[in-house]
Design a protein around this motif. Sequence first.
Motif, PDB file in Angstrom:
ATOM      1  N   TYR A  12     100.028  64.545 -16.233  1.00 51.44           N
ATOM      2  CA  TYR A  12      99.709  65.628 -17.164  1.00 51.44           C
ATOM      3  C   TYR A  12      99.172  65.054 -18.469  1.00 51.44           C
ATOM      4  O   TYR A  12      99.505  63.951 -18.867  1.00 51.44           O
ATOM      5  CB  TYR A  12     100.957  66.468 -17.459  1.00 51.44           C
ATOM      6  CG  TYR A  12     101.553  67.089 -16.223  1.00 51.44           C
ATOM      7  CD1 TYR A  12     101.022  68.255 -15.693  1.00 51.44           C
ATOM      8  CD2 TYR A  12     102.637  66.499 -15.589  1.00 51.44           C
ATOM      9  CE1 TYR A  12     101.560  68.826 -14.549  1.00 51.44           C
ATOM     10  CE2 TYR A  12     103.180  67.062 -14.444  1.00 51.44           C
ATOM     11  CZ  TYR A  12     102.640  68.217 -13.926  1.00 51.44           C
ATOM     12  OH  TYR A  12     103.169  68.777 -12.798  1.00 51.44           O
ATOM     13  N   LYS A  13      98.350  65.849 -19.156  1.00 52.72           N
ATOM     14  CA  LYS A  13      97.797  65.421 -20.444  1.00 52.72           C
ATOM     15  C   LYS A  13      98.805  65.551 -21.579  1.00 52.72           C
ATOM     16  O   LYS A  13      98.726  64.833 -22.559  1.00 52.72           O
ATOM     17  CB  LYS A  13      96.548  66.234 -20.780  1.00 52.72           C
ATOM     18  CG  LYS A  13      95.330  65.828 -19.979  1.00 52.72           C
ATOM     19  CD  LYS A  13      94.102  66.495 -20.530  1.00 52.72           C
ATOM     20  CE  LYS A  13      92.999  65.648 -20.995  1.00 52.72           C
ATOM     21  NZ  LYS A  13      93.042  64.296 -21.231  1.00 52.72           N
ATOM     22  N   GLU A  17     103.701  69.700 -20.570  1.00 53.51           N
ATOM     23  CA  GLU A  17     103.426  70.002 -19.165  1.00 53.51           C
ATOM     24  C   GLU A  17     104.328  69.189 -18.237  1.00 53.51           C
ATOM     25  O   GLU A  17     104.840  69.714 -17.244  1.00 53.51           O
ATOM     26  CB  GLU A  17     101.963  69.727 -18.832  1.00 53.51           C
ATOM     27  CG  GLU A  17     101.002  70.716 -19.432  1.00 53.51           C
ATOM     28  CD  GLU A  17      99.560  70.348 -19.137  1.00 53.51           C
ATOM     29  OE1 GLU A  17      98.841  71.217 -18.618  1.00 53.51           O
ATOM     30  OE2 GLU A  17      99.165  69.204 -19.417  1.00 53.51           O
ATOM     31  N   ALA A  18     104.521  67.906 -18.558  1.00 52.03           N
ATOM     32  CA  ALA A  18     105.399  67.065 -17.739  1.00 52.03           C
ATOM     33  C   ALA A  18     106.834  67.581 -17.800  1.00 52.03           C
ATOM     34  O   ALA A  18     107.535  67.640 -16.776  1.00 52.03           O
ATOM     35  CB  ALA A  18     105.326  65.618 -18.206  1.00 52.03           C
ATOM     36  N   ARG A 130      98.469  60.147 -21.298  1.00 50.25           N
ATOM     37  CA  ARG A 130      98.914  61.027 -20.223  1.00 50.25           C
ATOM     38  C   ARG A 130     100.371  60.717 -19.896  1.00 50.25           C
ATOM     39  O   ARG A 130     100.895  59.673 -20.268  1.00 50.25           O
ATOM     40  CB  ARG A 130      98.038  60.890 -18.982  1.00 50.25           C
ATOM     41  CG  ARG A 130      98.212  59.599 -18.228  1.00 50.25           C
ATOM     42  CD  ARG A 130      97.271  59.535 -17.007  1.00 50.25           C
ATOM     43  NE  ARG A 130      97.615  58.445 -16.146  1.00 50.25           N
ATOM     44  CZ  ARG A 130      97.356  57.175 -16.367  1.00 50.25           C
ATOM     45  NH1 ARG A 130      96.713  56.819 -17.456  1.00 50.25           N
ATOM     46  NH2 ARG A 130      97.721  56.246 -15.515  1.00 50.25           N
ATOM     47  N   THR A 152      99.407  74.717 -14.443  1.00 48.23           N
ATOM     48  CA  THR A 152      99.454  74.065 -15.752  1.00 48.23           C
ATOM     49  C   THR A 152      98.299  74.569 -16.587  1.00 48.23           C
ATOM     50  O   THR A 152      97.182  74.703 -16.111  1.00 48.23           O
ATOM     51  CB  THR A 152      99.356  72.528 -15.629  1.00 48.23           C
ATOM     52  OG1 THR A 152      98.143  72.202 -14.975  1.00 48.23           O
ATOM     53  CG2 THR A 152     100.526  71.964 -14.871  1.00 48.23           C
ATOM     54  N   GLY A 154      98.288  73.510 -20.187  1.00 52.64           N
ATOM     55  CA  GLY A 154      98.139  72.586 -21.302  1.00 52.64           C
ATOM     56  C   GLY A 154      98.518  73.180 -22.635  1.00 52.64           C
ATOM     57  O   GLY A 154      98.504  72.522 -23.646  1.00 52.64           O
TER      58      GLY A 154
END
Length: 162
Positions: A12-13, A17-18, A130, A152, A154
Amino acid sequence: MTEQHRRPVASYKTYWEAERAVDHLSDHGFPVERVAIIGQDVGLVEQVIRRMDYGRAALHGAASGGFPGVLIGWLFGLVNWLDPIVSALLLALYGLIFGAIVGALFGMLLHALQGGGRDFASLRSMQPSRYEVVVDEVVADEAVRRIGGLETTGIPPVPERT
């Protein structure tokens, strides 16, 4: 105890999100003690926050010197057996004043010694490009299956007002 081999299951960016993916796994009964979030391609980011001059250097030095001065004065004051509370508070005040003066002088001296080479104050932080969600190899396929349906965007959600 042997080390488990881990496998990335998602990338994930943003950290948000992670974190959301791990929360999704947790909500669906996945053993989250087998999960880690790892920041990859970490870079140093230095955000300049203000110009540094003699006044700000003195203020920063005074703040840095005042706290140790209070602490040392308070500790010395506690040794006085006759009236430790009054003695501790009075010596803490003297320590604050002395520490602030010495800190301010030291801050201005350091600023002068830099000779204009660094006339700004900044905050440094490490930021990954990331974030990978990794899990133990034995449960990786299950994690991929459960994360697969997660959308997702972001963009973190706006917290609800109560």
